[in-house]
Design an enzyme around this catalytic site. Structure first.
Site, short mmCIF file in Angstrom:
data_model
loop_
_atom_site.label_atom_id
_atom_site.label_comp_id
_atom_site.label_asym_id
_atom_site.label_seq_id
_atom_site.Cartn_x
_atom_site.Cartn_y
_atom_site.Cartn_z
N GLY A 7 0.75 -1.19 0.25
CA GLY A 7 -0.14 -0.13 -0.10
C GLY A 7 0.89 1.21 -0.12
O GLY A 7 2.01 1.25 -0.20
N HIS A 13 4.84 2.15 -7.74
CA HIS A 13 4.15 1.00 -8.02
C HIS A 13 3.38 1.29 -9.25
O HIS A 13 2.98 0.33 -10.06
CB HIS A 13 3.04 1.08 -6.94
N ASP A 57 14.55 -2.83 -4.54
CA ASP A 57 14.54 -4.00 -3.64
C ASP A 57 15.38 -5.08 -4.23
O ASP A 57 14.91 -6.20 -4.47
CB ASP A 57 13.12 -4.43 -3.24
N ARG A 99 7.88 5.25 2.22
CA ARG A 99 8.21 5.49 3.41
C ARG A 99 8.72 7.12 3.21
O ARG A 99 8.75 7.80 4.35
CB ARG A 99 9.61 4.78 4.07
#
Length: 261
Positions: free
Chosen positions: A30, A36, A150, A187
């Site tokens: 989320g 995204h 990542d 974040r």
């Protein structure tokens, strides 16, 4: 867009999909951002049906405060996904994913699981791989879309899919960055305006450096007011993690290109 709030609902939806349709899956926690969105658009261009999951997985947080403060904007995320014409949002609860608690876990033994993020966040990759395995078993996609930011996670998921004979192709998409070079991250929403100024200074330093003296580079980064947790060269990549205030950010990029947009 269909929203499934539990596994039973999702299975009903999944079983109704035509078997000949190609399914793309984008797992998220989320707090959606343009990183995204780029994954979702890629999935939309290559599949008949796109599934996005939103699940903040508690077992991959080694810091309880990080879990508690992770951004939550579900209604805004739903609007974003609907505007992108996502077919299915899978939004399970913790009880759905861990009905009997966290009794079984994937414990990676690869070297890449025990350095950098693996060393800094004990248990993180175990929790991440466990939930990804569960999500893949539930969604059964043809294609899985992951971000290059990542990088260690991507490498471990590739091994997971190989070792457990999962018939899913992994598509890795480039890191999306702000003009300063700062990678997009959920974040980032916890950064203050002062924090963002510090982040911009860090990326100005990184863009100008040739990464020949990491000790000197560490001192430069720490002089901005940030706290560098690690910076390391691995093969042809630079990996780093740092704190700005209480917010922890990670990045990796090719040494030759630096953190370019």
């Amino acid at each position: 867009m269909i929203i499934a709030d539990n596994i039973k609902q999702f299975h009903s939806i999944r079983n109704s999909l035509i078997k000949q349709q190609k399914i793309g899956f984008v797992p998220t926690m989320g707090a959606l951002h343009n990183g995204h969105i780029s994954l979702i658009k890629k999935a939309k261009s290559e599949n008949d049906v796109v599934i996005v999951s939103i699940f903040v997985n508690p077992t991959q947080f080694n810091n309880p405060n990080d879990y508690q403060t992770y951004p939550n904007q579900l209604q805004q995320d739903i609007q974003i996904l609907a505007s992108l014409d996502v077919d299915v949002l899978f939004n399970p609860s913790e009880k759905d994913i861990y009905p009997d608690g966290n009794l079984l876990r994937i414990e990676p033994k690869l070297e890449i699981a025990n350095i950098l993020e693996g060393k800094s966040r004990p248990g993180h990759f175990s929790g991440m791989l466990t939930v990804i395995l569960k999500l893949l078993q539930i969604t059964k996609p043809n294609n899985l879309y992951l971000g290059e930011k990542d990088y260690q996670q991507v490498m471990l998921i590739k091994q997971l899919v190989k070792d457990f004979f999962i018939n899913t192709k992994i598509i890795v998409c480039p890191t999306q960055r702000q003009p300063s070079g700062l990678p997009l991250s959920s974040r980032n929403k916890n950064l203050t305006s002062t924090d963002i100024e510090i982040a911009n200074k860090i990326y100005e330093i990184l863009r100008q450096d040739n990464f020949s003296n990491l000790e000197e580079l560490t001192n430069k980064i720490n002089s901005t007011g940030a706290k560098l947790q690690y910076i390391q060269k691995l093969n042809n990549r630079i990996f780093l993690a740092f704190y700005i205030g209480k917010v922890r950010l990670i990045d990796n990029f090719l040494k030759e290109t630096g953190p370019s947009c």
